[in-house]
Enzyme design. Structure first.
Site, mmCIF file in Angstrom:
data_model
loop_
_atom_site.group_PDB
_atom_site.id
_atom_site.type_symbol
_atom_site.label_atom_id
_atom_site.label_comp_id
_atom_site.label_asym_id
_atom_site.label_seq_id
_atom_site.Cartn_x
_atom_site.Cartn_y
_atom_site.Cartn_z
ATOM 1 N N CYS A 79 40.299 33.732 38.232
ATOM 2 C CA CYS A 79 41.583 34.331 38.586
ATOM 3 C C CYS A 79 41.729 34.505 40.092
ATOM 4 C CB CYS A 79 41.714 35.677 37.875
ATOM 5 S SG CYS A 79 43.204 36.560 38.323
ATOM 6 N N CYS A 121 43.391 37.764 41.201
ATOM 7 C CA CYS A 121 42.519 38.941 41.099
ATOM 8 C C CYS A 121 41.479 38.936 42.214
ATOM 9 C CB CYS A 121 41.765 38.964 39.776
ATOM 10 S SG CYS A 121 42.724 38.482 38.352
ATOM 11 N N ASP A 122 40.862 37.791 42.478
ATOM 12 C CA ASP A 122 39.676 37.749 43.341
ATOM 13 C C ASP A 122 39.904 37.057 44.681
ATOM 14 O OD1 ASP A 122 38.346 38.929 41.216
ATOM 15 O OD2 ASP A 122 37.725 37.009 40.372
#
Ligand code: NAP
Length: 306
Positions: free
Chosen positions: A131, A134-135
């Protein structure tokens, strides 16, 4: 006994919530492990009709949830572990107790698939990710690779190119399956380099995490690439483990619905969205299926209430 329990809080589940609550069915919606679903891990959604500027995935899901709650959908946290048939309906076991209901709408979506890389478990979160939204933040000015050739891989590569020093997109064939528009974005991005006909077969790591990947091309030649991060965007598996032996699934685990319907092999259980759609898997098609499931559940209950 409840009228309807919706399992899942992505576009399919929340749309089913909006429709069933507006139909005065007083639905319960069990949100699952990832409230809001996959769209909460995406950035801008550009193909949601009515949003010419695009819409943030998280915002879209928050708004859908607010709309479902506004009409009386009762949100419940947790997951469903088991469904069993009882007289007049079903009993659902959840991690917050059991619920009895006349109908169930399964909208549990799908989860990212990862490559079978050695040390995968150890390196998830330390260089391996599924992701970018997200990261991606952790890879500012770093060197990253993305694997995959579908829309997700294009989206991840494009998103990461805004943050990272460079992005290498590694694909196992010589053609992408992504939509033309997404491919164009990648081809036109000078920060994205593409390696065709190549698979990622191993990782290189030190005590701090991933430092590189080992690749193998279609001639069998291996090479190494130094990277700080590898984002795997190679598709999804439907979240149907808890449905095995309850309703019919296809060989890949997707729920089988009757043609033109959201009805499953068991009367009273309906399915909508990525959990039953191996073909289109768009936010808008999922929302449409959620609407369909809600209307079909309503008709089913009316038939049973007479
Ligand atoms: P996908 O379309 O199934 O693509 C998966 C990609 O990963 C394919 O290119 C596949 O290669 C590759 N792959 C699969 N297994 C692999 C392995 N073991 N090693 C190396 N590569 C592997 O999945 P997706 O990209 O997640 O998209 C899923 C659905 O969501 C699609 O319908 C897509 O249109 C939709 N989506 C839409 C948007 C958007 O519209 N903005 C964004 C994201 C996703 P091959 O091509 O060789 O099979």
């Amino acid at each position: 006994m409840e009228n309807v329990v919706i399992i899942g809080s992505g576009p399919a589940g929340l749309t089913a919530g909006i429709y069933t609550s507006r139909a005065a069915l007083n639905p319960i919606l069990i949100a699952g492990l990832q409230p809001g679903g996959q769209l909460t891990t995406t950035s801008i959604v550009e193909n949601w009709p009515g949003t010419p500027e695009g819409v943030d995935g998280n915002k879209l899901m928050q708004d859908m949830r607010a709309q479902a709650e506004k009409y009386g959908t009762r949100m419940m946290h947790g997951t469903v572990t088991k469904i069993e048939k009882i007289a007049g309906g079903f009993r659902l076991e959840t991690d917050n107790g059991s619920i009895e209901t006349k109908t169930v709408i399964v909208a549990t979506g799908a989860s990212a698939i990862t490559l079978p890389l050695p040390n995968k478990e150890k390196l998830m979160g330390y260089g391996l990710s599924t992701c970018a939204v997200c990261d991606g933040f952790f890879y500012r000015n770093k060197v990253v690779a993305v694997v995959g050739g579908g829309d997700s891989a294009m989206e991840e590569a494009h998103y990461l190119a805004k943050l990272a020093a460079s992005v290498t997109l590694v694909h196992r064939r010589d053609k992408f399956r992504a939509s033309k528009a997404m491919q164009e974005k990648v081809f036109n991005n000078p920060k994205i380099k593409i390696i065709w006909n190549t698979e990622v077969v191993d990782t290189v790591a030190d005590s701090s995490g991933l430092t590189g990947i080992v690749m193998k091309n279609s001639n069998g030649e291996t090479s190494q690439l130094k990277v700080d991060g590898l984002f795997m965007a190679i598709g999804h598996n439907p979240n149907t483990e808890f449905l095995r032996g309850v309703i019919e699934l296809d060989s890949q685990g997707y729920v089988l619905c009757k043609p033109g319907s959201t009805a499953t092999s068991v009367a009273g259980i309906f399915a909508a969205g990525d959990v039953e759609d191996n073909k289109f898997r768009q936010a808008i098609t999922s929302a449409g299926r959620g609407c369909q499931a809600a209307l079909e559940a309503e008709r089913f209950i009316e038939g049973h209430d007479h």
